[in-house]
Enzyme design. Structure first.
Site, PDB file in Angstrom:
ATOM      1  CG  ASN A  36     -35.109 -20.495  68.786  1.00  0.00           C
ATOM      2  OD1 ASN A  36     -34.139 -20.243  68.079  1.00  0.00           O
ATOM      3  ND2 ASN A  36     -35.194 -20.132  70.060  1.00  0.00           N
ATOM      4  CE  LYS A  84     -35.031 -14.490  67.332  1.00  0.00           C
ATOM      5  NZ  LYS A  84     -35.701 -14.477  68.629  1.00  0.00           N
ATOM      6  CB  SER A  89     -39.327 -15.875  71.310  1.00  0.00           C
ATOM      7  OG  SER A  89     -39.666 -17.000  72.099  1.00  0.00           O
ATOM      8  CG  MET A 142     -32.660 -16.848  79.681  1.00  0.00           C
ATOM      9  SD  MET A 142     -32.421 -16.043  81.263  1.00  0.00           S
ATOM     10  CE  MET A 142     -34.009 -16.356  82.019  1.00  0.00           C
ATOM     11  CG  ASN A 185     -31.768 -16.309  69.213  1.00  0.00           C
ATOM     12  OD1 ASN A 185     -31.611 -15.722  70.291  1.00  0.00           O
ATOM     13  ND2 ASN A 185     -32.444 -17.441  69.115  1.00  0.00           N
ATOM     14  CE  LYS A 190     -37.420 -19.502  76.991  1.00  0.00           C
ATOM     15  NZ  LYS A 190     -36.181 -18.847  76.523  1.00  0.00           N
ATOM     16  CB  CYS A 209     -31.651 -22.143  71.695  1.00  0.00           C
ATOM     17  SG  CYS A 209     -31.192 -21.994  73.442  1.00  0.00           S
TER      18      CYS A 209
HETATM   19  O1  RRO Z   1     -33.524 -19.753  76.692  1.00  0.00           O
HETATM   20  C1  RRO Z   1     -32.456 -19.259  76.263  1.00  0.00           C
HETATM   21  O2  RRO Z   1     -31.375 -19.382  76.873  1.00  0.00           O
HETATM   22  C2  RRO Z   1     -32.408 -18.529  74.989  1.00  0.00           C
HETATM   23  C3  RRO Z   1     -32.995 -18.979  73.825  1.00  0.00           C
HETATM   24 BR1  RRO Z   1     -34.053 -20.508  73.727  1.00  0.00          BR
HETATM   25  C4  RRO Z   1     -32.795 -18.239  72.623  1.00  0.00           C
HETATM   26  O3  RRO Z   1     -33.271 -18.584  71.531  1.00  0.00           O
HETATM   27  N1  RRO Z   1     -32.038 -17.120  72.682  1.00  0.00           N
HETATM   28  C5  RRO Z   1     -31.464 -16.693  73.822  1.00  0.00           C
HETATM   29  O4  RRO Z   1     -30.754 -15.667  73.816  1.00  0.00           O
HETATM   30  N2  RRO Z   1     -31.672 -17.407  74.981  1.00  0.00           N
END
Ligand code: RRO
Length: 316
Positions: A128, A165, A21, A71, A194, A45, A131
């Site tokens: 998830n 996750k 994801s 991100m 993750n 996503k 994050c």
């Molecule tokens: O969007 C992100 O910054 C992100 C998420 Br939600 C995640 O679960 N794992 C990651 O490495 N980046």
């Protein structure tokens, strides 16, 4: 040709491979490319109820052995991914998919889970809990009491197939404690791992971090993650009740990497950093390489070797 088919709960997949994801699953263009690839399934996503722009750029950087990202959960909002999932299941009913949700609050997770529960979505939902990149929001998966409270709340009303996750853990006591919690719920699977949260990289040409958010801290993926992914898949496979399967994610670049995660117990394998760099054509290559690896060992199906990692005899 070796058989690469697998199952998660009551769901059948033609092969064990899919995207992680967050990678190549942000919008319809990318999701349709995954549909047309040789992946056995796909996930959307991680969504929040409302669309989010995420953190400032640059927020992803390729590293020598993988990637760093912060991100910050950019996504089009749950409705966008639910619309895609419902259309997908109408057109390709024999190819079940996963929807990932990552609310920034428990209330948001409840609202999204209720929407999925009330919808016609008949695939798998992934919560998830890991994050690493939203400023001021610690990862739920590192807070065992909070994880229990979140799962208690969700399972009060959610009846569809659910997985979680997880972030990587680094101590056997953490595996014991987390598995004991997860075993209390009707989860269909856990997905581990993750990214390795809050790593940092320095660009030697200018003594500067390589991503902008959070002063350069970000989740590490790719080859750096493989041994941690193998350990987490193995540790949870050994501790979870048989009804809870394991999806392995982390460090997949070739067929041998896929084979190794399955050897550690994974029923399905997700590709992140390498998919980001190589694009969805990677799935055809990984399928061929996995089949060749299986053939070299005389295995015909995934179940022939899943979990069959050998260890050395303990010394007296
Ligand atoms: O969007 C992100 O910054 C992100 C998420 Br939600 C995640 O679960 N794992 C990651 O490495 N980046």
């Amino acid at each position: 040709m070796a058989q690469l088919a697998t199952t998660i709960g009551a769901f059948h997949f033609d092969n064990v491979l899919m995207n992680a994801s967050g990678v190549h699953c942000y919008d319809l263009t990318q999701l349709h490319e995954l549909e047309q690839s040789e992946a056995g399934s796909l996930t959307t996503k991680s969504a929040t109820s409302a669309k989010r722009l995420g953190n400032p750029e640059p927020r992803y950087a390729k590293l020598a052995l993988g990637s760093i990202n912060s991100m910050g959960l950019p996504n089009e909002g749950l409705d966008y991914y639910l619309d895609f999932a419902l259309t997908h299941q109408q057109q390709l009913p024999d190819q079940p998919i996963f929807m990932s949700i990552a609310g920034l609050t428990l209330e948001d997770n409840i609202a999204m889970a209720q929407k999925i529960e009330a919808s016609d979505f008949a695939g798998l939902t992934e919560l998830n809990l890991s994050c690493p990149n939203v400023p001021g929001k610690p990862q739920v998966g590192y807070d065992f009491d909070r994880t229990k409270y979140v799962l208690d709340t969700i399972f009060e009303f959610f009846t569809k197939p659910l997985g979680v996750k997880l972030p990587p853990y680094f101590d056997l006591a953490q595996f014991d404690e987390m598995a004991a919690i997860l075993n209390q719920y009707p989860l269909v699977y856990v997905n581990t791992i993750n990214s390795l949260g809050n790593g940092l990289w320095v660009d030697p040409t200018d003594d500067t971090v390589v991503i902008k958010p959070k002063g350069g801290f970000g989740g590490i993926g790719g080859q750096y993650a493989k041994p941690i992914a193998l350990a987490n898949v193995r540790a949870f496979s050994q501790r979870l009740k048989p009804e809870i399967q394991v999806i392995g994610t982390g460090g997949i670049y070739n067929g041998r990497d896929v084979y190794d995660l399955i050897l550690c117990g994974a029923s399905m394998v997700q590709v992140g950093s390498a998919l980001y760099e190589e694009g969805p054509s990677i799935f055809a290559r990984l399928k061929q390489e996995l089949a060749a690896e299986m053939q070299a060992h005389g295995y015909h199906s995934i179940e022939d070797f899943r979990g069959k990692l050998k260890i050395m005899d303990a010394e007296a």
